[in-house]
Design a protein around this motif. Sequence first.
Motif, PDB file in Angstrom:
ATOM      1  N   VAL A 113      -4.257   2.763 -11.894  1.00 51.80           N
ATOM      2  CA  VAL A 113      -3.531   4.010 -11.648  1.00 51.80           C
ATOM      3  C   VAL A 113      -2.059   3.718 -11.438  1.00 51.80           C
ATOM      4  N   ASP A 114      -1.735   2.986 -10.379  1.00 54.87           N
ATOM      5  CA  ASP A 114      -0.349   2.612 -10.094  1.00 54.87           C
ATOM      6  C   ASP A 114      -0.195   1.117 -10.341  1.00 54.87           C
ATOM      7  N   SER A 115      -0.187   0.725 -11.603  1.00 52.76           N
ATOM      8  CA  SER A 115      -0.134  -0.707 -11.921  1.00 52.76           C
ATOM      9  C   SER A 115       1.191  -1.332 -11.528  1.00 52.76           C
ATOM     10  N   ASP A 116       2.235  -0.508 -11.336  1.00 52.35           N
ATOM     11  CA  ASP A 116       3.551  -1.038 -10.941  1.00 52.35           C
ATOM     12  C   ASP A 116       3.708  -1.139  -9.435  1.00 52.35           C
ATOM     13  N   ARG A 117       2.636  -0.951  -8.697  1.00 52.71           N
ATOM     14  CA  ARG A 117       2.620  -1.176  -7.250  1.00 52.71           C
ATOM     15  C   ARG A 117       1.620  -2.297  -6.996  1.00 52.71           C
ATOM     16  N   TYR A 118       1.978  -3.282  -6.137  1.00 50.69           N
ATOM     17  CA  TYR A 118       1.094  -4.429  -6.027  1.00 50.69           C
ATOM     18  C   TYR A 118       1.159  -5.097  -4.667  1.00 50.69           C
ATOM     19  N   VAL A 119       0.038  -5.727  -4.341  1.00 53.67           N
ATOM     20  CA  VAL A 119      -0.054  -6.590  -3.170  1.00 53.67           C
ATOM     21  C   VAL A 119       0.031  -8.030  -3.677  1.00 53.67           C
ATOM     22  N   LEU A 161      14.519  -9.621  -5.874  1.00 47.04           N
ATOM     23  CA  LEU A 161      14.490  -8.675  -4.763  1.00 47.04           C
ATOM     24  C   LEU A 161      14.593  -7.236  -5.252  1.00 47.04           C
ATOM     25  N   SER A 162      15.487  -6.984  -6.217  1.00 45.08           N
ATOM     26  CA  SER A 162      15.641  -5.620  -6.716  1.00 45.08           C
ATOM     27  C   SER A 162      14.394  -5.155  -7.454  1.00 45.08           C
ATOM     28  N   SER A 163      13.682  -6.076  -8.118  1.00 45.04           N
ATOM     29  CA  SER A 163      12.451  -5.710  -8.820  1.00 45.04           C
ATOM     30  C   SER A 163      11.302  -5.469  -7.846  1.00 45.04           C
ATOM     31  N   LEU A 164      11.320  -6.189  -6.724  1.00 46.44           N
ATOM     32  CA  LEU A 164      10.239  -6.058  -5.750  1.00 46.44           C
ATOM     33  C   LEU A 164      10.388  -4.819  -4.881  1.00 46.44           C
ATOM     34  N   SER A 165      11.613  -4.309  -4.769  1.00 47.11           N
ATOM     35  CA  SER A 165      11.870  -3.169  -3.900  1.00 47.11           C
ATOM     36  C   SER A 165      11.021  -1.977  -4.304  1.00 47.11           C
ATOM     37  N   MET A 166      10.256  -1.440  -3.370  1.00 44.18           N
ATOM     38  CA  MET A 166       9.394  -0.281  -3.545  1.00 44.18           C
ATOM     39  C   MET A 166       8.257  -0.519  -4.543  1.00 44.18           C
ATOM     40  N   LYS A 167       8.003  -1.782  -4.875  1.00 44.69           N
ATOM     41  CA  LYS A 167       6.875  -2.090  -5.754  1.00 44.69           C
ATOM     42  C   LYS A 167       5.872  -2.992  -5.040  1.00 44.69           C
ATOM     43  N   ALA A 168       6.369  -4.061  -4.418  1.00 45.63           N
ATOM     44  CA  ALA A 168       5.488  -4.928  -3.628  1.00 45.63           C
ATOM     45  C   ALA A 168       5.339  -4.322  -2.245  1.00 45.63           C
ATOM     46  N   PHE A 169       4.135  -3.948  -1.871  1.00 42.33           N
ATOM     47  CA  PHE A 169       3.943  -3.242  -0.605  1.00 42.33           C
ATOM     48  C   PHE A 169       3.247  -4.085   0.447  1.00 42.33           C
ATOM     49  N   SER A 170       2.857  -5.314   0.108  1.00 43.49           N
ATOM     50  CA  SER A 170       2.262  -6.167   1.136  1.00 43.49           C
ATOM     51  C   SER A 170       2.199  -7.601   0.634  1.00 43.49           C
ATOM     52  N   ILE A 175       5.615   5.675   2.781  1.00 42.66           N
ATOM     53  CA  ILE A 175       5.063   4.668   3.689  1.00 42.66           C
ATOM     54  C   ILE A 175       5.680   3.303   3.394  1.00 42.66           C
ATOM     55  N   MET A 176       5.789   2.962   2.103  1.00 39.10           N
ATOM     56  CA  MET A 176       6.322   1.653   1.710  1.00 39.10           C
ATOM     57  C   MET A 176       7.776   1.479   2.117  1.00 39.10           C
ATOM     58  N   ALA A 177       8.501   2.582   2.231  1.00 42.28           N
ATOM     59  CA  ALA A 177       9.930   2.489   2.547  1.00 42.28           C
ATOM     60  C   ALA A 177      10.193   2.112   4.000  1.00 42.28           C
ATOM     61  N   VAL A 178       9.207   2.267   4.876  1.00 39.09           N
ATOM     62  CA  VAL A 178       9.431   2.074   6.306  1.00 39.09           C
ATOM     63  C   VAL A 178       9.931   0.664   6.607  1.00 39.09           C
TER      64      VAL A 178
END
Length: 772
Positions: free
Chosen positions: A397-403, A471-480, A690-693
């Motif tokens: 679903v959200d393949s551009d978000r990842y742990v 870092l710019s690529s990971l921003s708001m994409k890597a959440f954990s 949530i990820m922005a916190v």
Amino acid sequence: MDQARSTINKIFNGEPHSYTRFNLTQNMEGDNSQVEMKLSSDMEEEVGENGVADYSNRKSNGTPYVAQRFGRTPKNLCFMAATVFLIFIIGYLIGYLVHRKKDSAAGCIAPTVSVEGPIAHETGAAPLMDWDNVTDLLAQKLTTKQFESTFSQFTSNDHRAGSPADDHLANIVFKKFNEYGMKSWNDEHFVKVQDPPASGSNKVVFNGRTYHPKGFLSYSVNGTVTGAVVYAQYGDEADLNQLQDKNNLNIDLSGRVVLVKSGKISFAEKVANAARRNASAVLIFPGSTDGSFGRETQLFGHVHLGSGDPYTPGFPSFNHTQFPPVQSSGLPSIVAQTISINTANDILRQLQGPSSPTQWRDVLRLGGEKDVITVEVNNVLSEKRINNVFGVIKGFVDSDRYVIIGARRDAWGPGFAASTVGTSVLVELARSISHMVKNDGFKPRRSLVFASWSAGEYGNVGATEWLEGYLSSLSMKAFSYIDLDGVVTGQSNFKVAASPLLHTLIGSTIKGVSAINKDANLLSQVAGNWESSVLEPLKLDSAAYPFLAFSGIPSVSFRLTSDELGYQYFGTLLDTREKLNTVTQNSVAQLTRVAAQFAGHIALRLVHDHLLRMDLGRYEKIIRSRVAQINIKVKNVQRMQPQLLPKTLTVQWLISAYGSYGRASRSLTADIQNSDLEDIEMCRSINDRIMAVERNFLSPFVSPRESPFRHVLLGSGPHTLEGLYNHLNAMRNNDPNVDVDAFRDQFALATWTIQGCANSLAGDIWSLDNEI
């Protein structure tokens, strides 16, 4: 016929009042497969006090459109009946024609989908496998037998970063990721590290005797230093303060060579503490009292008070980057060297000076002015090529978000506990989860990235350089980030250090793993009152720390251990399978399986659920506690030292920023409870908030080069709330180095950092509550 049935359903079922936007996404093979939503069975609907919502059992509700569009008069009912009958006739004719056409083509093309019963509602989301089925599948894939096999593949006597043995292990990881059907790639860096002299050695001279230690501390200052030696136990703040206490020992550390033992804090922190007190050098020896620890065992480590390549602070060590020479502010300013237990005992037996404190029972005397020692360090700075290896299991679903799940691959020597166990867990999780996706129908909503780091022993260099480079690529994409370094070092204690956002998830994971795993007796023991016995602060030398404090990515590090001082063989050539067997009573494989399940449960929970399980209320409690401490201290200083802090300085703005964060977190919790889980765009929007916190707790007002750990709550430096509190203490104690203007600047900037986090958490600009 199907078209007619669909049309009738549209008329009678209508549409919900709230417009819901659905995107029909393709699966990984590219076909538009039928999607069936199966909600998780073990997640509760209610939202607790801590602000964590359980979302899986909620369903979207819609009010029939036709009931509102038409009244229930006889005329309208007749009109509706006639309309339905007409559509039915038209649909029947269309269906008849289509059916004939299909029959004529049946001999050429076989039907691809056979549907019995009503067609499931398509939302574009991946089918949500029941959570119990997910954990059962993972438990079946992770076996002690498989871990034994993987251990043997990654066991090596010497795989220092950048060596041929390190590259060989990297190739094994890369090939395995490819075997599992994962997309794999390498990330190459050229880093500067310090190694012991190739010819000759470092040396220590005391009372006419010369010692030639083979161990060393990377990034030490080179040179020769002579000074009176003083024993300082572990070299932490409390120990050094006790030596300098004017009402007791009153020992001046200026120019002294500080002798300390390993344990409690990192080598870098020991050296930094001594340097702040104007010591000239630090000698570190093993703090072990275990008879199995060799008396001539050498220690290896680094003394960079930071992470990554200290000669490219804040930016990556790619070979094409051309920056002017610069050094990290975390590099030590004094000489540092390790020595063996025998060497340390020779020195301690000859010390004069004052008697040691009663609680320091391992020495009699602390050392006097005549106990002169010479330390010579001749380490060599060189450039090494290192490789990080990655593999990804893409989400549906959200393949551009990842742990991200990562483990150090290199070690000073065998490094079995330091790197072999963690790398084995990494590879086995990759194998197990990829098999679940390919063979068992598990479809993670988000992606999982598996990372094998190099140069971890030099201060998490590989992981940090990757963060700096992307870092710019990971921003708001890597959440954990889940750290697998040193996860098995004993069997009697379980410790976790993590972002507060993950604390509630950690608690449920402990209970979940202990419930399904017969080997998880240790987790069962701590499941009842886990917070007080399990949680510990995240340490600077953990690979999870730069992810959290530098990049703003919620991170977790954990370990099954034996005692408070930790595994004594880290940083030595004794870190072997045999030694780890001794401290775990030959249950390494079983404990590794438990560690893998714990990491796997956290990772899968984060990629499985509609909404991220992160606890916003935890940070509200932390901010409230810190703000209360600062408020009391400010009033105290204003009363006792009014010339330093005028009455015009108020804490009200900081209190208001805390209030804004609390209101924003509770507002988001309400949005979560009222959300439609079938609305992909809504879920994505909430997850982004949530990820922005964590990221927004990074101070935008300090340089990542000068203060890389910018997190105002969990970072380090004068910009943090802890730094503000320490500055106020210095004012209260009339410290001559106090800079009031600098304090007021940092105080204002910390306030606006918290307020900015609250604003981002609130969502749209028109949702902000501008009270400051």
